[in-house]
Structure formats: structure tokens, C-alpha cells
Design an enzyme around this catalytic site. Structure first.
Site, PDB file in Angstrom:
ATOM      1  N   GLU A   1       0.824  -1.211   0.000  1.00 45.67           N
ATOM      2  CA  GLU A   1       0.000   0.000   0.000  1.00 45.67           C
ATOM      3  C   GLU A   1       0.863   1.269   0.000  1.00 45.67           C
ATOM      4  O   GLU A   1       0.907   2.016   0.968  1.00 45.67           O
ATOM      5  CB  GLU A   1      -0.909   0.021   1.234  1.00 45.67           C
TER       6      GLU A   1
ATOM      7  N   CYS B   1      -1.386  32.510  13.741  1.00 46.31           N
ATOM      8  CA  CYS B   1      -1.002  33.100  15.027  1.00 46.31           C
ATOM      9  C   CYS B   1      -0.545  32.021  16.002  1.00 46.31           C
ATOM     10  O   CYS B   1      -1.194  31.753  17.019  1.00 46.31           O
ATOM     11  CB  CYS B   1      -2.163  33.906  15.602  1.00 46.31           C
TER      12      CYS B   1
END
Length: 438
Positions: free
Chosen positions: A290, A361
């Protein structure tokens, strides 16, 4: 400079990706901007498919779409002969909406909801990779209610340490994923599935983690998987149809990384599994992998505008970008490192260390720390951060109510939008003001 095969420097000194000038891409689509090179995606898919076909009669490559789940990307990987691994209802829905055949889709995840299992069963996908006893109970109830049967593979936890960041290890003993291998949980799960009239035991799965550069852990995993399969065969007379080795193959982010060719891992898995199966007289099963990051990671580049420069004497220079942890949270989460260039001044020496900051921020909102940039770096220059195809768009968010950026697909000088930039209106769309506040 480390430029992949799709990257060049044009006569203007600009970085190009598959023939597209990154400065022009910034002008056309705005920034931040995710850029995905289609040729690199296809090339990586072909490498995995070719290697699996070379070493296995019954080999399957399932693209781990959590790395980047997008309709266009899923169309590309499946057109190259890969299947799709999804880990949520949203990823499954996207795959189905993209027209991916259900028999090419497997559903993963450690805490599946009833809604997700219903969607998987109703659409009769290839298999569900089960992660816990409560989930087996839920699958049984859903199948019984819908009167449908589903293939079930169990995920095991064999306590393999890949010596990587804790956040990307997924097979240690103290881990939220899978059934314990050495405490009898996995064996008990097999017995539960075998007794069911609605769950068909399909295989065994393990994903040991991410950014793996050493093939030895896969050899260790192969030993665990075959031993477990033989234990089931000898005690319950049950044969597993599929051994799924997950993904985790490492890719290049900086010169600290030394990724190996994908075939090295596949060849080792092949030799170990065949030797062990022959030794134990076990029929050769389907073998699956995978890959996710190793298909899409290096195919992606993120472009930014330089909004400002802030020099703190004797400390560092901050380059203020228009991106941040809303479009790349990996640096804040894992301390991820990247390679970055000034895409608008590629011919100038990159010999001044700057730290590329995000606009959120948060003090920890950084794209990358202490990366070389030209002395002449200035406002409105274009920055390119490499190897951002995996887990950047996938993990994007609206922190500080920033819109998730657009994503474009580039190929042979052409570019196409495959994900639109969010608008402020879109971000506020689901906000509701109760009547008493109006």
C-alpha cells in the site's frame, strides 16, 4: 540543488515543473498553491506495478489514498493498474464518485463508524481491513441487517520498531492499530470471523510505519505474517488468501534522506515470503502493498509568495510566507524538514539561511527552519517547497479561518485545476446564527 526529473531552470532563471513556469503558475492561480506533476505520479505507479508483476504472480498495489485523496489523482493511479486503499467514509465516497470500481477499493481505519461500514458493505468493496473486536461485531450486525457478505482482512500489531518518530510508527505493542499478535488477539479475531455467516476471512495485514529506509523491518514482518498464517492453518485448518504488507517506503525530503529503490523492498518481501511458504508447505497467497507517500510525495511542490522579511540580529531571518500550518501542518506535528528554493531566482546562489514562517497566530507555525535562500530575497519573490504531495493537502485545515489552497496538475507545459481554492464564503457556509442572536 536537488531537482527531480520533471524540474528545470528556464531562461528567466525560474523553476519549472513539467514545463510549467512556477512564477507564472503563481500569477495564474495565486498562492499558496499545491502543484502535482502527473508524469511523476504515473512513473511511480509504473515502478511499483512493474516490480510487483516481476516478483509475484498474484501481486496487488493499493494506493494509500490518505496521502492525497482527490478524484483526479485516483483516476490517474487506477488507470495505471493500482487499487485504492481508503481510511474513512469521505475517502471512500470520493473514490466512488471518481468512478473507481468497488472491487478495487479496500476500507482501512482504526475506528470505523457504522455509516462507513454500511457504505462499504452496500457497495460491495474488495474488503474491509478490520482493526478491533468491536468493529468485527459492528461489521457482523451491518451485514446481517443488509443481508450481504463482505471480505474481511485483519490488521495485526506485531511489535516492530522502525526507529522513526513516534507519530509515524504503527506496529509497536503500545499502539492504537490492529489486533495484538502475541497476546492471542489476532488468533481470536480469526476464529470470530470464521464462525460468521456474513464475514469471509480474506487475509492478514500490517502497516509498520512511515519513512522507512531500511528493508530489514519488512523481512521481520514477513516472518511474523507467515508464522501467523501457518498457526491458523495448523490449528484451524484455514488458509489466508492475501498477505498485505502495507506501505511506508521512504522518500526524499532533504539530503539527510537516503531512500532506496522501491524494488529493493519488493524483492526482499518476495524472497522471504516464498522461502517461508515453501518451507512450511503453505500455498502462495496474493501479496499486496500500500504505497502512498512514495507515489505522490515527490510529485508535489507547494508555491508561496514572500509577504515580508524580518531580521532578528544575531538570531535569524524570518521569511513571511502566505502559507502556514493551515496548508502544511507536518512541521508543527512531526518537526518535518523540507528543501526549499527561491523559484523566481534559481540562478542566484542560495547562501543565506532563512526560516520560512507561516501566517497563523502560532509561534510553531513554520514551513521549514534555516533553509538557504538568495541574499537578494525580497517581498513578492516566489518560494517553492519540494516533496509536499503527501499529507499536505490531505491534512489541510481552516485554522485562523484561512482557505485551503488550490491544487493544480501539471504535465508537459499544461496546467489544470484539480481542487479549487476555498473562499471565505465557503468557510462560513455552515455557520448558523440562532434566532435569539439575530
Amino acid at each position: 540543488m536537488h531537482l527531480n526529473s520533471s524540474m528545470e531552470i528556464n531562461e528567466k532563471g525560474h523553476l519549472t515543473i513539467s514545463g510549467c513556469d512556477t512564477v507564472e503558475l503563481k500569477k495564474q492561480y495565486g498562492t499558496p498553491l499545491y502543484v502535482i506533476d502527473e508524469n511523476t505520479v504515473r512513473s511511480n505507479c509504473k515502478k511499483f506495478k512493474t516490480a510487483m508483476d516481476k516478483y509475484f504472480d498474484n501481486g496487488r498495489v493499493m494506493y494509500a489514498s490518505k496521502a492525497l485523496n482527490n478524484k483526479a489523482i485516483l483516476k490517474i493511479v487506477t488507470s495505471e493498474g493500482l487499487g485504492v486503499d481508503v481510511v474513512s467514509g469521505g475517502e471512500l465516497y470520493t473514490a466512488l464518485q471518481a468512478g473507481i470500481s468497488p472491487d478495487k477499493i479496500e476500507l482501512h481505519g482504526n475506528s470505523k463508524t457504522e455509516e462507513e461500514i454500511i457504505m462499504a458493505v452496500e457497495n460491495q468493496i474488495y474488503c474491509i481491513i478490520a482493526d478491533g473486536f468491536d468493529e468485527l461485531d459492528l461489521i457482523e450486525k451491518v451485514c446481517q441487517r443488509l443481508n450481504k457478505k463482505i471480505n474481511v482482512t485483519i490488521r495485526i500489531r506485531p511489535n516492530i520498531d522502525i526507529h522513526a518518530h513516534e507519530a509515524i510508527q504503527t506496529a509497536k505493542m503500545d499502539c492504537k492499530f490492529g489486533f495484538g499478535l502475541f497476546d492471542g488477539q489476532a488468533f481470536e479475531a480469526v476464529k470470530i470471523i470464521n464462525k460468521s455467516n456474513f464475514m469471509a476471512l480474506h487475509g492478514v495485514h500490517c502497516h509498520i510505519g512511515s519513512q522507512i529506509f531500511d528493508e530489514q523491518p519488512f523481512e521481520e514482518l514477513a516472518n511474523h505474517i507467515v508464522d501467523f498464517a501457518c498457526d491458523i492453518k495448523n490449528n484451524l485448518n484455514i488458509l489466508l488468501d492475501e498477505f498485505n504488507f502495507g506501505g511506508g517506503f521512504g522518500v526524499w525530503y532533504t539530503d539527510e534522506d537516503s531512500p532506496k529503490d522501491f524494488e529493493v523492498f519488493i524483492k526482499l518481501i518476495n524472497k522471504t515470503v516464498i522461502d517461508l511458504c515453501n518451507k512450511n508447505n503453505y500455498p502462495m497467497p496474493i501479496v499486496s502493498i500500500e504505497p502512498g507517500r512514495s507515489i505522490i510525495g515527490e510529485a508535489g511542490t507547494t508555491l508561496y509568495n514572500v509577504n515580508g522579511l524580518k531580521e532578528i540580529k544575531d538570531v535569524r531571518t524570518y521569511c513571511m510566507s502566505d502559507g502556514g500550518m493551515f496548508e502544511n501542518i507536518r512541521t508543527a506535528l512531526y518537526g518535518a524538514k523540507y528543501t526549499a528554493y527561491c523559484a523566481s531566482k534559481m540562478n542566484e546562489k542560495h547562501n543565506k539561511l532563512v526560516s520560512i514562517a507561516g501566517k497563523c497566530c502560532e509561534s510553531g507555525d513554520m514551513i521549514t527552519w534555516d533553509t538557504p535562500m538568495p541574499e537578494s530575497l525580497q517581498v513578492n519573490d516566489t518560494i517553492a517547497v519540494l516533496t509536499t504531495g503527501a499529507y499536505n493537502y490531505s491534512m489541510a485545515n481552516n485554522y485562523n479561518r484561512n482557505p485551503v489552497p488550490a491544487m493544480v496538475l501539471v504535465k508537459n507545459g499544461e496546467s489544470h485545476i484539480i481542487a479549487k481554492r476555498q473562499t471565505y464564503e465557503y468557510i462560513a457556509l455552515n455557520d448558523v446564527i440562532p434566532d435569539y442572536l439575530k
